[in-house]
Design an enzyme around this catalytic site. Structure first.
Site, PDB file in Angstrom:
ATOM      1  N   GLU A 169       0.829  -1.203   0.000  1.00 43.32           N
ATOM      2  CA  GLU A 169       0.000   0.000   0.000  1.00 43.32           C
ATOM      3  C   GLU A 169       0.868   1.260   0.000  1.00 43.32           C
ATOM      4  O   GLU A 169       0.923   2.006   0.977  1.00 43.32           O
ATOM      5  CB  GLU A 169      -0.961  -0.042   1.192  1.00 43.32           C
ATOM      6  CG  GLU A 169      -1.849  -1.284   1.112  1.00 43.32           C
ATOM      7  CD  GLU A 169      -2.985  -1.300   2.116  1.00 43.32           C
ATOM      8  OE1 GLU A 169      -3.060  -0.393   2.963  1.00 43.32           O
ATOM      9  OE2 GLU A 169      -3.805  -2.229   2.052  1.00 43.32           O
ATOM     10  N   ASN A 188       6.180   7.622   7.023  1.00 42.46           N
ATOM     11  CA  ASN A 188       5.185   8.108   7.965  1.00 42.46           C
ATOM     12  C   ASN A 188       3.905   8.441   7.205  1.00 42.46           C
ATOM     13  O   ASN A 188       3.470   9.562   7.160  1.00 42.46           O
ATOM     14  CB  ASN A 188       5.752   9.345   8.651  1.00 42.46           C
ATOM     15  CG  ASN A 188       4.947   9.674   9.883  1.00 42.46           C
ATOM     16  OD1 ASN A 188       4.075   8.917  10.281  1.00 42.46           O
ATOM     17  ND2 ASN A 188       5.240  10.822  10.468  1.00 42.46           N
ATOM     18  N   HIS A 407     -18.012  -8.760   6.346  1.00 47.72           N
ATOM     19  CA  HIS A 407     -16.630  -8.325   6.529  1.00 47.72           C
ATOM     20  C   HIS A 407     -15.972  -9.172   7.604  1.00 47.72           C
ATOM     21  O   HIS A 407     -16.528  -9.348   8.690  1.00 47.72           O
ATOM     22  CB  HIS A 407     -16.601  -6.837   6.940  1.00 47.72           C
ATOM     23  CG  HIS A 407     -15.215  -6.276   7.007  1.00 47.72           C
ATOM     24  ND1 HIS A 407     -14.783  -5.463   8.032  1.00 47.72           N
ATOM     25  CD2 HIS A 407     -14.157  -6.405   6.177  1.00 47.72           C
ATOM     26  CE1 HIS A 407     -13.519  -5.109   7.819  1.00 47.72           C
ATOM     27  NE2 HIS A 407     -13.119  -5.667   6.698  1.00 47.72           N
ATOM     28  N   HIS A 408     -14.805  -9.725   7.292  1.00 39.95           N
ATOM     29  CA  HIS A 408     -13.993 -10.445   8.270  1.00 39.95           C
ATOM     30  C   HIS A 408     -12.651  -9.744   8.378  1.00 39.95           C
ATOM     31  O   HIS A 408     -11.737 -10.027   7.601  1.00 39.95           O
ATOM     32  CB  HIS A 408     -13.746 -11.890   7.819  1.00 39.95           C
ATOM     33  CG  HIS A 408     -14.953 -12.772   7.869  1.00 39.95           C
ATOM     34  ND1 HIS A 408     -15.006 -13.980   7.214  1.00 39.95           N
ATOM     35  CD2 HIS A 408     -16.142 -12.629   8.504  1.00 39.95           C
ATOM     36  CE1 HIS A 408     -16.185 -14.544   7.446  1.00 39.95           C
ATOM     37  NE2 HIS A 408     -16.897 -13.743   8.215  1.00 39.95           N
ATOM     38  N   GLU A 409     -12.520  -8.838   9.310  1.00 41.68           N
ATOM     39  CA  GLU A 409     -11.196  -8.268   9.596  1.00 41.68           C
ATOM     40  C   GLU A 409     -10.501  -9.236  10.544  1.00 41.68           C
ATOM     41  O   GLU A 409     -11.039  -9.566  11.595  1.00 41.68           O
ATOM     42  CB  GLU A 409     -11.345  -6.875  10.221  1.00 41.68           C
ATOM     43  CG  GLU A 409     -10.047  -6.253  10.710  1.00 41.68           C
ATOM     44  CD  GLU A 409      -8.974  -6.142   9.624  1.00 41.68           C
ATOM     45  OE1 GLU A 409      -9.182  -5.400   8.654  1.00 41.68           O
ATOM     46  OE2 GLU A 409      -7.926  -6.815   9.752  1.00 41.68           O
ATOM     47  N   HIS A 477      -8.499  -7.930   1.368  1.00 47.54           N
ATOM     48  CA  HIS A 477      -7.698  -6.710   1.526  1.00 47.54           C
ATOM     49  C   HIS A 477      -6.425  -7.050   2.307  1.00 47.54           C
ATOM     50  O   HIS A 477      -6.417  -7.985   3.101  1.00 47.54           O
ATOM     51  CB  HIS A 477      -8.502  -5.634   2.262  1.00 47.54           C
ATOM     52  CG  HIS A 477      -9.422  -4.887   1.344  1.00 47.54           C
ATOM     53  ND1 HIS A 477      -9.523  -3.519   1.335  1.00 47.54           N
ATOM     54  CD2 HIS A 477     -10.265  -5.334   0.378  1.00 47.54           C
ATOM     55  CE1 HIS A 477     -10.390  -3.148   0.412  1.00 47.54           C
ATOM     56  NE2 HIS A 477     -10.869  -4.233  -0.182  1.00 47.54           N
ATOM     57  N   GLU A 478      -5.387  -6.282   2.051  1.00 49.60           N
ATOM     58  CA  GLU A 478      -4.060  -6.507   2.681  1.00 49.60           C
ATOM     59  C   GLU A 478      -3.525  -7.909   2.405  1.00 49.60           C
ATOM     60  O   GLU A 478      -2.805  -8.495   3.214  1.00 49.60           O
ATOM     61  CB  GLU A 478      -4.095  -6.259   4.206  1.00 49.60           C
ATOM     62  CG  GLU A 478      -4.350  -4.835   4.613  1.00 49.60           C
ATOM     63  CD  GLU A 478      -5.843  -4.514   4.657  1.00 49.60           C
ATOM     64  OE1 GLU A 478      -6.218  -3.457   4.132  1.00 49.60           O
ATOM     65  OE2 GLU A 478      -6.615  -5.307   5.201  1.00 49.60           O
ATOM     66  N   GLU A 496      -7.473  -6.204  -2.749  1.00 51.80           N
ATOM     67  CA  GLU A 496      -6.996  -4.824  -2.692  1.00 51.80           C
ATOM     68  C   GLU A 496      -5.526  -4.872  -3.102  1.00 51.80           C
ATOM     69  O   GLU A 496      -5.198  -4.646  -4.257  1.00 51.80           O
ATOM     70  CB  GLU A 496      -7.204  -4.268  -1.287  1.00 51.80           C
ATOM     71  CG  GLU A 496      -6.817  -2.819  -1.152  1.00 51.80           C
ATOM     72  CD  GLU A 496      -6.776  -2.360   0.289  1.00 51.80           C
ATOM     73  OE1 GLU A 496      -7.166  -1.215   0.549  1.00 51.80           O
ATOM     74  OE2 GLU A 496      -6.337  -3.135   1.169  1.00 51.80           O
ATOM     75  N   GLU A 502      -9.113   4.607   0.176  1.00 49.92           N
ATOM     76  CA  GLU A 502      -9.186   4.961   1.599  1.00 49.92           C
ATOM     77  C   GLU A 502      -8.056   5.897   2.050  1.00 49.92           C
ATOM     78  O   GLU A 502      -8.268   6.739   2.927  1.00 49.92           O
ATOM     79  CB  GLU A 502      -9.163   3.684   2.445  1.00 49.92           C
ATOM     80  CG  GLU A 502      -7.865   2.889   2.274  1.00 49.92           C
ATOM     81  CD  GLU A 502      -7.934   1.480   2.871  1.00 49.92           C
ATOM     82  OE1 GLU A 502      -9.035   0.943   3.016  1.00 49.92           O
ATOM     83  OE2 GLU A 502      -6.868   0.939   3.185  1.00 49.92           O
TER      84      GLU A 502
HETATM   85  C1  NOJ Z   1      -8.232  -1.715   5.589  1.00 48.43           C
HETATM   86  C2  NOJ Z   1      -9.125  -2.023   4.449  1.00 48.43           C
HETATM   87  O1  NOJ Z   1      -8.478  -1.788   3.227  1.00 48.43           O
HETATM   88  C3  NOJ Z   1     -10.366  -1.180   4.588  1.00 48.43           C
HETATM   89  O2  NOJ Z   1     -11.194  -1.331   3.459  1.00 48.43           O
HETATM   90  C4  NOJ Z   1     -11.060  -1.540   5.863  1.00 48.43           C
HETATM   91  O3  NOJ Z   1     -12.159  -0.668   6.049  1.00 48.43           O
HETATM   92  C5  NOJ Z   1     -10.135  -1.395   7.065  1.00 48.43           C
HETATM   93  N1  NOJ Z   1      -8.900  -2.065   6.818  1.00 48.43           N
HETATM   94  C6  NOJ Z   1     -10.736  -1.986   8.312  1.00 48.43           C
HETATM   95  O4  NOJ Z   1     -10.780  -3.377   8.202  1.00 48.43           O
HETATM   96 CA    CA Z   2      -6.014  -1.616   2.914  1.00 54.93          CA
END
Ligand code: NOJ
Ligand code: CA
Length: 698
Positions: A169, A188, A407-409, A477-478, A496, A502
């Site tokens: 990113e 930073n 969503h699964h963070e 994502h990530e 992503e 974002e």
């Molecule tokens: C980073 C993700 O790219 C974003 O889409 C998400 O809202 C946040 N993390 C929180 O999980």
């Molecule tokens: Ca991200």
């Protein structure tokens, strides 16, 4: 006579130690040769001009002799391959896969280890991989390094991001090869996890342009059970060497024969459009392993998401993120975004405006404790907050024919996610969610692993495979950068794996050239969930003290739906912002996300990109044109439209005085009747764009 025999013998030997293969049109050729000490090497020519000079091949093993010297050729074969296949979702409904292949079989004299190198020459580039057949002298092995080199001829212009093992990113740097230097990177800059191990290490896809105007792109395809490859750049000699991302104890890959490495790819053309439109990476992946793909569907979606990024609401229930457990802070703060009521509002909006889906982030317990603590058990992926009535919302969405995206963070705790994965997916099936957005913000657990190592590549691929068992689509994502695995598991619809929209909400953001580079880099490996469609562009709209903004005009946000391919596309802004600009919003409502055909009209990485696409199964076309920080005027021929048909063109363009910095929202819309013989003038503002829909008139 004796002399003649030895000359003939020497000739035969040299035939055997050098092999070559050409692309179908003959434009590109690759030569294989054993150099001194039996070292495998290759070189690549484009229209008889050297692009990659003799470069080393091979790997080094832990506790075993290295497999990069002392080889002899024991055989070689060539083959031609020409087929076409139909992606489930894609930029075109039919993809041609045409190449010539050379397989060189090698044996290492002392160890008897067998290794094949397979080359494929396509008209837009070459690919090669290592193949280790099943054999008595090599069973389990550990790769300690890959020595593959790309020995370039010139001090190319290059679009690069640092060779971080954990994150992709970053904004792109546009410099000469000789000027690559990670010590100058602004660290930073709003990225959670960073680990840049070397001053001259960069990531792939590495997009370059030579001083004589040749476009060269180095990447990889089919990264399966192998780490991601970065590149170490010798900035004085333009020599690039593979750098595999290590695991927690410094090893690169654990393999067992029979096995193959990913493909190493070099795309070459004097026309940038060939690279941005190439399907070579997809072609190098295995065909779909899912027989019934009828449940894999394109999706346009809205969601409870941007409102958290702009600070209007929070992911967590109590509004007190960090250092607390839900049990200690069970009181709602009043700012929680994922409430039943708010979700219904999004479902209603999706139903009214013809969107397929609604994403909800912050619906489950754990957000008060998610970020930065390297904690193992944060989320269980099944327990909703008390103000999110999952059963009622599931029924509500179903009644309105809207699909929910879960969503699964994971907060990087992959160990925890894998333990919960089946229950998490069962929960999705129970509540009728067809798609999941996964997230990996934070340092990885198992601790010491990197996002781009073999363990994590295996995890991302595993999640897609296991999701297929439940008929679920995945948008990660990530993750590590996709390398075409979406061909093999078409339910892996997007990722992503680059710097998305974002960043504009809470950091210095993405400069206007960013979106003109991504299609030449990150998107070659698969669709990106870039989340376009921001209409309220300046963050001062939400808080007058904020100076952040999206580096774009509103019209460019529309054009991104065409230039940034993804079969799952978000309309990312707040619903109320779309209600304020209903005429511009019409384009987002109309635009397709799955295509029969795509034509790449104008392309220059870092500068501009114009693409036209035909909606799948329909006669309508859409065009997107974007520019960097410079204004641009051009004329495009509409000869891609069906001959003899009339179309109503609705043109969404920057107003005369629009400009991403000082006047980003100003746009105008005009309508005209066109045919395949028409031409249209594009007037792009600085940081601007044009979006056009073409509807056939009957
Ligand atoms: C980073 C993700 O790219 C974003 O889409 C998400 O809202 C946040 N993390 C929180 O999980
Ligand atoms: Ca991200």
């Amino acid at each position: 006579m004796k002399q003649l025999l030895s000359v003939l013998l020497a000739f035969a030997m040299s035939m055997l130690s050098a092999q070559s293969v050409q692309s179908p049109s003959g434009k590109i050729s690759v030569d294989f040769k054993l150099a001194g000490d039996g070292q495998p090497t290759y070189s690549v020519n484009y229209k008889s001009k050297a692009v990659v000079l003799e470069s080393a091949l091979g790997i080094k093993l832990k506790d075993k002799p290295a497999l990069n010297v002392k080889f002899e050729i024991v055989g070689s074969k060539t083959a031609t391959f020409n087929e076409s296949w139909k992606p489930v979702l894609g930029e075109q409904s039919n993809i041609v896969n045409h190449y010539n292949e050379l397989t060189v079989s090698l044996v290492q004299k002392e160890t008897h280890v067998k290794m094949n190198i397979i080359f494929r020459a396509f008209d837009e580039g070459v690919a090669f991989r290592y193949d280790f057949p099943k054999q008595a002298d090599l069973n389990y092995f550990i790769i300690s390094d890959e020595v593959t080199q790309f020995n370039l001829t010139e001090n190319n212009k290059v679009f690069w991001i640092p060779g971080d093992f954990d994150s992709n990113e970053y904004e792109y740097n546009e410099t000469k090869l000789s000027e690559i230097d990670n010590s100058k990177i602004n660290m930073n800059n709003g990225i959670g996890v960073k680990s840049i191990p070397g001053k001259y290490m960069v990531q792939t896809p590495l997009m370059m342009k030579s001083p004589t105007g040749l476009y060269v792109n180095i990447f990889e395809a089919a990264v399966v059970n192998y780490p991601v490859m970065h590149l170490n750049v010798d900035v004085n000699n333009y020599k690039l060497t593979a750098q595999l991302v290590p695991n927690a104890i410094g090893d690169k890959a654990y393999l067992q024969t029979p096995c193959v490495s990913p493909w190493r790819t070099i795309m070459i053309s004097n026309d940038a459009r060939d690279i941005v439109g190439s399907k070579m990476i997809l072609n190098l992946n295995e065909p779909s392993k899912i027989d019934d793909t009828s449940w894999i569907k394109p999706m346009k979606y809205v969601g409870i998401w941007w409102e958290m990024h702009v600070g209007k609401s929070t992911w967590d229930y109590a509004g007190s993120q960090n250092a607390t457990n839900f049990a200690d802070a069970p009181k709602a703060s009043g700012k929680h975004g994922a409430t039943t009521e708010n979700t219904k509002r999004y479902i209603d909006f999706a139903a009214k405006n013809g969107f397929d889906g609604v994403l909800v982030e912050g619906w489950n317990v754990g957000w008060e404790d998610w970020n930065g603590n390297w904690k193992e058990e944060v989320f269980d992926f099944t327990t909703p907050y008390p103000d999110f009535d999952i059963a009622a919302l599931s029924a509500y969405a179903k009644a309105k024919n809207v699909k929910m995206i879960m969503h699964h963070e994971t907060s990087g705790s992959v160990a925890n996610y894998e333990r919960h994965l089946d229950r998490a997916f069962e929960n999705m099936v129970k509540y009728n969610y067809p798609a999941v957005k996964t997230g990996y913000v934070g340092k990885i657990i198992p601790r010491g692993e990197f996002h781009d190592g073999q363990t994590m590549v295996n995890h991302f691929n595993f999640v897609a495979r296991r999701a297929a068992d439940y008929k679920l689509m995945v948008n990660s994502h990530e993750s590590s950068h996709p390398t075409g695995y979406g061909r093999t598991y078409p339910n892996y619809v997007a990722a992503e794996a680059a710097r998305g929209t974002e960043f504009n909400a809470w950091s210095i953001g993405n400069p206007p050239m960013h979106e003109t580079i991504l299609p030449f880099t990150r998107l070659l490996g698969g669709p990106m969930d870039y989340t376009p469609g921001i209409f309220e562009i300046k963050m001062s709209y939400y808080d007058k003290n904020k100076t952040e903004q999206v580096h774009t005009t509103l019209a460019k946000q529309l054009a991104l739906y065409v230039t940034m391919y993804s079969p799952i596309q978000m309309a990312a802004d707040l619903l109320e912002n779309y209600e304020k600009y209903p005429d511009a919003f019409q384009f987002i409502k109309d635009v397709a996300v799955d295509w029969d055909d795509s034509t790449y009209l104008q392309a220059e990485p870092g500068d501009y990109l114009t693409i036209a696409r035909k909606a799948k199964g329909k006669e309508s076309w859409f065009l997107g044109a974007i520019t960097d920080e410079n204004a641009r005027k051009s004329e495009v021929k509409l000869d891609f439209l069906t001959k003899g048909k009339k179309y109503k063109a609705i043109i969404y363009e920057d107003a005369k005085d629009a400009d991403w910095k000082n006047n980003p929202i100003a746009y105008k819309i005009k309508t005209m009747v066109v045919t395949s013989k028409s031409k249209i003038n594009l007037n792009l503002a600085p940081g601007g764009g044009t979006a056009i829909s073409f509807e056939p008139i009957n």
